[in-house]
Write a protein that holds these residues in place. Structure first.
Motif, PDB file in Angstrom:
ATOM      1  N   SER A  89      -3.313   5.104   6.438  1.00  0.00           N
ATOM      2  CA  SER A  89      -2.265   4.222   5.950  1.00  0.00           C
ATOM      3  C   SER A  89      -0.940   4.498   6.657  1.00  0.00           C
ATOM      4  CB  SER A  89      -2.089   4.387   4.441  1.00  0.00           C
ATOM      5  OG  SER A  89      -3.259   3.979   3.750  1.00  0.00           O
ATOM      6  N   ILE A  90      -0.679   5.767   6.918  1.00  0.00           N
ATOM      7  CA  ILE A  90       0.547   6.118   7.640  1.00  0.00           C
ATOM      8  C   ILE A  90       0.522   5.533   9.047  1.00  0.00           C
ATOM      9  CG2 ILE A  90       1.781   8.048   8.700  1.00  0.00           C
ATOM     10  CD1 ILE A  90       1.199   9.673   6.182  1.00  0.00           C
ATOM     11  N   LYS A 140       4.487  10.508   3.904  1.00  0.00           N
ATOM     12  CA  LYS A 140       4.371  11.754   4.651  1.00  0.00           C
ATOM     13  C   LYS A 140       4.562  12.964   3.735  1.00  0.00           C
ATOM     14  CE  LYS A 140       5.694   9.887   9.155  1.00  0.00           C
ATOM     15  NZ  LYS A 140       6.678   9.902  10.265  1.00  0.00           N
ATOM     16  N   GLN A 141       5.478  12.842   2.786  1.00  0.00           N
ATOM     17  CA  GLN A 141       5.659  13.928   1.819  1.00  0.00           C
ATOM     18  C   GLN A 141       4.420  14.095   0.950  1.00  0.00           C
ATOM     19  OE1 GLN A 141       9.228  13.005  -0.354  1.00  0.00           O
ATOM     20  NE2 GLN A 141      10.580  13.403   1.382  1.00  0.00           N
ATOM     21  N   LYS A 142       3.846  12.970   0.503  1.00  0.00           N
ATOM     22  CA  LYS A 142       2.625  13.027  -0.297  1.00  0.00           C
ATOM     23  C   LYS A 142       1.484  13.642   0.508  1.00  0.00           C
ATOM     24  CE  LYS A 142       3.622  11.048  -4.292  1.00  0.00           C
ATOM     25  NZ  LYS A 142       3.333  11.665  -5.605  1.00  0.00           N
ATOM     26  N   LEU A 143       1.427  13.313   1.780  1.00  0.00           N
ATOM     27  CA  LEU A 143       0.375  13.867   2.632  1.00  0.00           C
ATOM     28  C   LEU A 143       0.486  15.379   2.720  1.00  0.00           C
ATOM     29  CD1 LEU A 143      -2.003  13.398   4.518  1.00  0.00           C
ATOM     30  CD2 LEU A 143      -0.365  13.028   6.377  1.00  0.00           C
ATOM     31  N   GLU A 144       1.710  15.881   2.852  1.00  0.00           N
ATOM     32  CA  GLU A 144       1.904  17.331   2.886  1.00  0.00           C
ATOM     33  C   GLU A 144       1.511  17.960   1.553  1.00  0.00           C
ATOM     34  OE1 GLU A 144       2.571  19.064   5.568  1.00  0.00           O
ATOM     35  OE2 GLU A 144       2.504  17.161   6.638  1.00  0.00           O
ATOM     36  N   ALA A 162       2.703   1.415  12.630  1.00  0.00           N
ATOM     37  CA  ALA A 162       2.540   0.275  13.541  1.00  0.00           C
ATOM     38  C   ALA A 162       3.261  -0.952  13.004  1.00  0.00           C
ATOM     39  CB  ALA A 162       1.052  -0.025  13.742  1.00  0.00           C
ATOM     40  N   ALA A 163       3.118  -1.203  11.676  1.00  0.00           N
ATOM     41  CA  ALA A 163       3.768  -2.367  11.071  1.00  0.00           C
ATOM     42  C   ALA A 163       5.286  -2.229  11.110  1.00  0.00           C
ATOM     43  CB  ALA A 163       3.294  -2.536   9.633  1.00  0.00           C
ATOM     44  N   ILE A 164       5.764  -1.013  10.820  1.00  0.00           N
ATOM     45  CA  ILE A 164       7.212  -0.791  10.842  1.00  0.00           C
ATOM     46  C   ILE A 164       7.756  -0.932  12.256  1.00  0.00           C
ATOM     47  CG2 ILE A 164       9.011   0.930  10.464  1.00  0.00           C
ATOM     48  CD1 ILE A 164       7.314   2.023   8.161  1.00  0.00           C
ATOM     49  N   ARG A 202       0.835  -1.204   0.000  1.00  0.00           N
ATOM     50  CA  ARG A 202       0.000   0.000   0.000  1.00  0.00           C
ATOM     51  C   ARG A 202       0.870   1.255   0.000  1.00  0.00           C
ATOM     52  NH1 ARG A 202      -3.962   0.921   4.936  1.00  0.00           N
ATOM     53  NH2 ARG A 202      -3.996  -1.354   4.756  1.00  0.00           N
ATOM     54  N   ILE A 203       1.944   1.216   0.760  1.00  0.00           N
ATOM     55  CA  ILE A 203       2.862   2.360   0.782  1.00  0.00           C
ATOM     56  C   ILE A 203       3.423   2.610  -0.615  1.00  0.00           C
ATOM     57  CG2 ILE A 203       5.092   3.171   1.642  1.00  0.00           C
ATOM     58  CD1 ILE A 203       4.499   1.715   4.245  1.00  0.00           C
TER      59      ILE A 203
END
Length: 253
Positions: A42-43, A143-147, A48-50, A9-10
């Motif tokens: 998703s983040i 996180k960059q895409k979110l910004e 959590a997965a990481i 997904r990432i």
């Protein structure tokens, strides 16, 4: 499988073309809001997965370090037992020397076992380390895409508000356009013009009636003078003198 799903997904979201998604959306603002929610969720899942993956990696690294340390300790014990055996053998105590040589062999076997365990886990540690690095990179990309999404959302909202204000101003100006014959002011002006034309027509009609009355007065005056002169002629007066002596008959309407 869960970690792989998060990782997939990432990768998908990081590769997503935001502009293409917005161009194909019927309502870009709703699309952006949904994307922001999806990215945020998703983040959180990815973090959590990481964190779990990193935790497992650290356990493996700790176990590996313990195996390496245990192998070194067994090596030291084997060396110490071997030296003690050599010392006893030099002193002529063969039985005790053989005993310590057997202890040295046992220590060496334990050392080999711990080394094998350490080597066996090293490929797993390397693979997990690579996965963690990729997950971290993917998370940073998200996180960059979110910004970018948040910035794009703010830009679109500002543009939408500006366009709405411009449309309202344009509609307001159109509604008071005095040159537009279909506007309320245009129809009202047309009504006034018709009333003014009607008043002008009545005035002209009234003026025409007055002129006709004055013309009638002149005609009556001429007829009265003719009658007076005729009467004078019948009385024996000369035409010229009759015209002079004929009394002026006032007109009585």
């Amino acid at each position: 499988m869960a970690k792989q799903s998060i990782f997939g997904r990432i990768s998908t979201l990081v590769r997503a073309n935001i502009n293409a998604l917005l161009d194909s959306a019927e309502d870009p603002q709703k699309m952006l809001d949904q994307l922001v929610r999806d990215y945020t969720n998703s983040i959180a899942d990815a973090e959590a997965a990481i964190a779990e993956t990193i935790g497992n990696l650290r356990l493996l690294e700790r176990d590996h370090q313990e195996d390496v340390q245990a192998a070194a300790e067994w090596g030291n014990k084997a060396l110490a037992a071997s030296r003690k055996a050599d010392q006893l053998r030099g002193q002529g105590s063969t039985t005790d020397a053989d005993k310590f040589d057997n202890l040295a062999k046992i220590a060496l076997q334990r050392q080999i076992s711990e080394e094998n365990q350490a080597k066996a886990v090293e490929p797993t540690i390397a693979a997990q380390t690579e996965v963690v690095d990729k997950l971290k990179d993917g998370l940073n990309g998200m996180k960059q895409k979110l910004e970018q999404l948040k910035a794009k959302r703010s830009e679109l909202l500002a543009r939408a508000k500006t366009a709405e204000a411009q449309n309202k101003v344009a509609d307001a100006v159109k509604s008071i356009d005095v040159l537009d014959p279909t506007s309320e002011l245009g129809r009202f002006e047309d009504k006034i013009r018709r009333q003014e034309a009607l008043a002008q027509g009545k005035q002209e009609l009234a003026a025409s009636s007055i002129d006709a009355q004055f013309n009638q007065l002149e005609d009556v005056g001429e007829l009265t003078e003719v009658e007076a002169r005729l009467a004078a002629l019948k009385g024996g007066a000369q035409p010229a003198q009759a015209a002079i002596d004929a009394p002026s008959v006032p007109y009585t309407p």
